[in-house]
Motif scaffolding. Structure first.
Motif, PDB file in Angstrom:
ATOM      1  N   THR A   1       3.904  21.548 -17.129  1.00 21.07           N
ATOM      2  CA  THR A   1       3.809  20.477 -18.050  1.00 21.07           C
ATOM      3  C   THR A   1       3.409  19.208 -17.470  1.00 21.07           C
ATOM      4  OG1 THR A   1       5.262  21.823 -19.574  1.00 21.07           O
ATOM      5  CG2 THR A   1       5.007  19.584 -19.873  1.00 21.07           C
ATOM      6  N   GLY A   2       2.795  18.492 -18.217  1.00 21.46           N
ATOM      7  CA  GLY A   2       1.967  16.963 -17.683  1.00 21.46           C
ATOM      8  C   GLY A   2       0.813  17.270 -16.791  1.00 21.46           C
ATOM      9  N   GLY A   3       0.403  18.264 -16.668  1.00 18.00           N
ATOM     10  CA  GLY A   3      -0.915  18.471 -15.831  1.00 18.00           C
ATOM     11  C   GLY A   3      -1.919  18.843 -17.149  1.00 18.00           C
ATOM     12  N   TYR A   4      -3.029  19.309 -16.562  1.00 20.46           N
ATOM     13  CA  TYR A   4      -4.091  19.687 -17.658  1.00 20.46           C
ATOM     14  C   TYR A   4      -5.037  20.783 -16.978  1.00 20.46           C
ATOM     15  CZ  TYR A   4      -7.792  17.098 -15.041  1.00 20.46           C
ATOM     16  OH  TYR A   4      -8.736  16.596 -13.945  1.00 20.46           O
ATOM     17  N   VAL A   5      -5.546  21.548 -17.950  1.00 12.48           N
ATOM     18  CA  VAL A   5      -6.562  22.542 -17.542  1.00 12.48           C
ATOM     19  C   VAL A   5      -7.772  22.446 -18.652  1.00 12.48           C
ATOM     20  CG1 VAL A   5      -7.180  25.008 -17.345  1.00 12.48           C
ATOM     21  CG2 VAL A   5      -5.121  24.209 -16.605  1.00 12.48           C
ATOM     22  N   SER A   6      -9.050  22.417 -18.004  1.00 11.09           N
ATOM     23  CA  SER A   6      -9.958  22.094 -19.289  1.00 11.09           C
ATOM     24  C   SER A   6     -11.065  23.022 -18.725  1.00 11.09           C
ATOM     25  CB  SER A   6     -10.608  20.973 -19.536  1.00 11.09           C
ATOM     26  OG  SER A   6     -11.061  20.205 -18.249  1.00 11.09           O
ATOM     27  N   SER A   7     -11.794  23.875 -19.764  1.00 12.39           N
ATOM     28  CA  SER A   7     -12.846  24.553 -19.200  1.00 12.39           C
ATOM     29  C   SER A   7     -13.929  24.578 -20.514  1.00 12.39           C
ATOM     30  CB  SER A   7     -12.297  26.039 -18.952  1.00 12.39           C
ATOM     31  OG  SER A   7     -12.245  26.610 -20.243  1.00 12.39           O
TER      32      SER A   7
ATOM     33  N   GLN B   1       2.955  13.199  -9.481  1.00  6.72           N
ATOM     34  CA  GLN B   1       4.193  13.051  -8.870  1.00  6.72           C
ATOM     35  C   GLN B   1       4.828  11.621  -9.212  1.00  6.72           C
ATOM     36  OE1 GLN B   1       5.198  15.592  -6.988  1.00  6.72           O
ATOM     37  NE2 GLN B   1       3.692  16.655  -7.787  1.00  6.72           N
ATOM     38  N   SER B   2       6.033  11.563  -9.300  1.00 12.07           N
ATOM     39  CA  SER B   2       6.625  10.451  -9.572  1.00 12.07           C
ATOM     40  C   SER B   2       7.613   9.806  -8.399  1.00 12.07           C
ATOM     41  CB  SER B   2       7.809  10.521 -10.754  1.00 12.07           C
ATOM     42  OG  SER B   2       8.519  11.403 -10.219  1.00 12.07           O
ATOM     43  N   LEU B   3       7.457   8.692  -8.291  1.00  7.63           N
ATOM     44  CA  LEU B   3       8.018   8.069  -6.977  1.00  7.63           C
ATOM     45  C   LEU B   3       9.503   7.770  -7.459  1.00  7.63           C
ATOM     46  CD1 LEU B   3       5.276   5.509  -5.826  1.00  7.63           C
ATOM     47  CD2 LEU B   3       6.105   7.642  -4.778  1.00  7.63           C
ATOM     48  N   ASN B   4      10.586   8.108  -6.269  1.00  6.74           N
ATOM     49  CA  ASN B   4      11.902   7.874  -6.665  1.00  6.74           C
ATOM     50  C   ASN B   4      12.319   6.838  -5.549  1.00  6.74           C
ATOM     51  OD1 ASN B   4      12.283   9.651  -8.665  1.00  6.74           O
ATOM     52  ND2 ASN B   4      12.393  11.179  -7.228  1.00  6.74           N
TER      53      ASN B   4
ATOM     54  N   LEU C   1       0.871  -1.251  -0.057  1.00  5.03           N
ATOM     55  CA  LEU C   1      -0.099   0.066  -0.082  1.00  5.03           C
ATOM     56  C   LEU C   1       0.777   1.318   0.003  1.00  5.03           C
ATOM     57  CD1 LEU C   1      -3.121  -0.741   2.493  1.00  5.03           C
ATOM     58  CD2 LEU C   1      -3.035  -0.363  -0.017  1.00  5.03           C
ATOM     59  N   VAL C   2       1.762   1.291   0.830  1.00  2.84           N
ATOM     60  CA  VAL C   2       2.876   2.479   0.827  1.00  2.84           C
ATOM     61  C   VAL C   2       3.461   2.837  -0.524  1.00  2.84           C
ATOM     62  CG1 VAL C   2       5.030   3.379   1.904  1.00  2.84           C
ATOM     63  CG2 VAL C   2       2.981   2.250   3.257  1.00  2.84           C
ATOM     64  N   ILE C   3       3.766   1.633  -1.088  1.00  2.00           N
ATOM     65  CA  ILE C   3       4.505   1.558  -2.400  1.00  2.00           C
ATOM     66  C   ILE C   3       3.632   2.358  -3.373  1.00  2.00           C
ATOM     67  CG2 ILE C   3       5.729   0.534  -4.163  1.00  2.00           C
ATOM     68  CD1 ILE C   3       7.063  -1.147  -2.076  1.00  2.00           C
ATOM     69  N   ILE C   4       2.310   1.598  -3.727  1.00  2.00           N
ATOM     70  CA  ILE C   4       1.362   1.682  -4.473  1.00  2.00           C
ATOM     71  C   ILE C   4       0.876   3.279  -4.478  1.00  2.00           C
ATOM     72  CG2 ILE C   4      -0.852   1.167  -5.623  1.00  2.00           C
ATOM     73  CD1 ILE C   4       0.225  -1.636  -5.083  1.00  2.00           C
ATOM     74  N   LEU C   5       0.216   3.551  -3.368  1.00  2.00           N
ATOM     75  CA  LEU C   5      -0.623   4.821  -3.201  1.00  2.00           C
ATOM     76  C   LEU C   5       0.486   6.202  -3.194  1.00  2.00           C
ATOM     77  CD1 LEU C   5      -2.902   3.822   0.085  1.00  2.00           C
ATOM     78  CD2 LEU C   5      -3.417   4.114  -2.466  1.00  2.00           C
ATOM     79  N   PRO C   6      -0.078   6.986  -3.952  1.00  2.00           N
ATOM     80  CA  PRO C   6       0.662   8.199  -4.003  1.00  2.00           C
ATOM     81  C   PRO C   6       1.090   9.015  -2.600  1.00  2.00           C
ATOM     82  CG  PRO C   6      -1.496   8.649  -4.642  1.00  2.00           C
ATOM     83  CD  PRO C   6      -1.323   7.234  -4.281  1.00  2.00           C
ATOM     84  N   ARG C   7       2.156   9.497  -2.483  1.00  2.00           N
ATOM     85  CA  ARG C   7       2.470  10.060  -1.178  1.00  2.00           C
ATOM     86  C   ARG C   7       1.859  11.201  -0.859  1.00  2.00           C
ATOM     87  NH1 ARG C   7       7.014   7.163   0.409  1.00  2.00           N
ATOM     88  NH2 ARG C   7       8.117   6.221  -1.262  1.00  2.00           N
TER      89      ARG C   7
END
Length: 183
Positions: free
Chosen positions: A128-134, A178-181, A27-33
């Protein structure tokens, strides 16, 4: 025989403990921090960083507007938050999206960003890598994070709070994942 039962019971307990520990480790590894919250915008009397002033309204309904960076109408501010790195920039590195167009930077009418009658854009911007829509749509903002406000029509419009008019100003935004390192 008693000794075998005791050993067997001890092994079973250790296996259960190991299984539970492994489950929590996965769970700790899979779930985002860090969980990114949903875009939120509301009418406020002030808007301080890291929140973003998108628009300023002359009043809370049937209102002319100014661009969020203006000091005009600075007591009825459409203030947006909860997205990491959110800004009101209309250009630059990252992802920008016009939310509405204004007839001028202040004392303005607004229109849907899908039209091109007005020269000034009120934007939301993420990395970059995010998104905005409207969009501007009738009745509600189903499929979007937030109803920013409402309009009397799709162009040459005054602005009101979300419940005031039929045409709703809708938006969604998210920061890049967010990426996990692992080191």
């Amino acid at each position: 025989m008693r000794e075998i039962k005791k050993i067997f019971k001890s092994v079973v307990e250790w296996r259960m403990l190991a299984t539970v520990l492994l489950f929590f480790a996965v769970l700790v590894i899979i779930l985002p921090r860090e969980t990114e919250a949903t875009l939120s915008c509301s009418l406020a009397s002030s808007c301080t960083a890291p929140d973003v002033a998108l628009l300023n309204m002359a009043s809370t309904t049937n209102s002319h507007v100014s661009i969020g960076t203006s000091t005009d109408y600075n007591t009825n501010i459409v203030c947006c938050k909860n997205v990491s790195g959110l800004s009101s920039a209309c250009s630059g590195t990252g992802v920008s999206r016009a939310i509405v167009n204004l007839s001028s930077t202040t004392n303005a009418h607004i229109e849907s960003s899908s039209l091109a009658n007005y020269p000034v854009q009120a934007c939301l911007h993420v990395a970059t890598g995010g998104y905005v829509s409207s969009t501007v749509q009738l009745t509600d903002c189903t499929g979007y994070d937030v109803t920013i406000g409402s309009m009397t029509s799709t162009t040459n419009s005054h602005m009101g709070a979300a419940a005031d008019y039929t045409y709703k100003i809708c938006a969604s935004a998210a920061a890049p994942p967010q990426s996990l390192n692992f080191e």
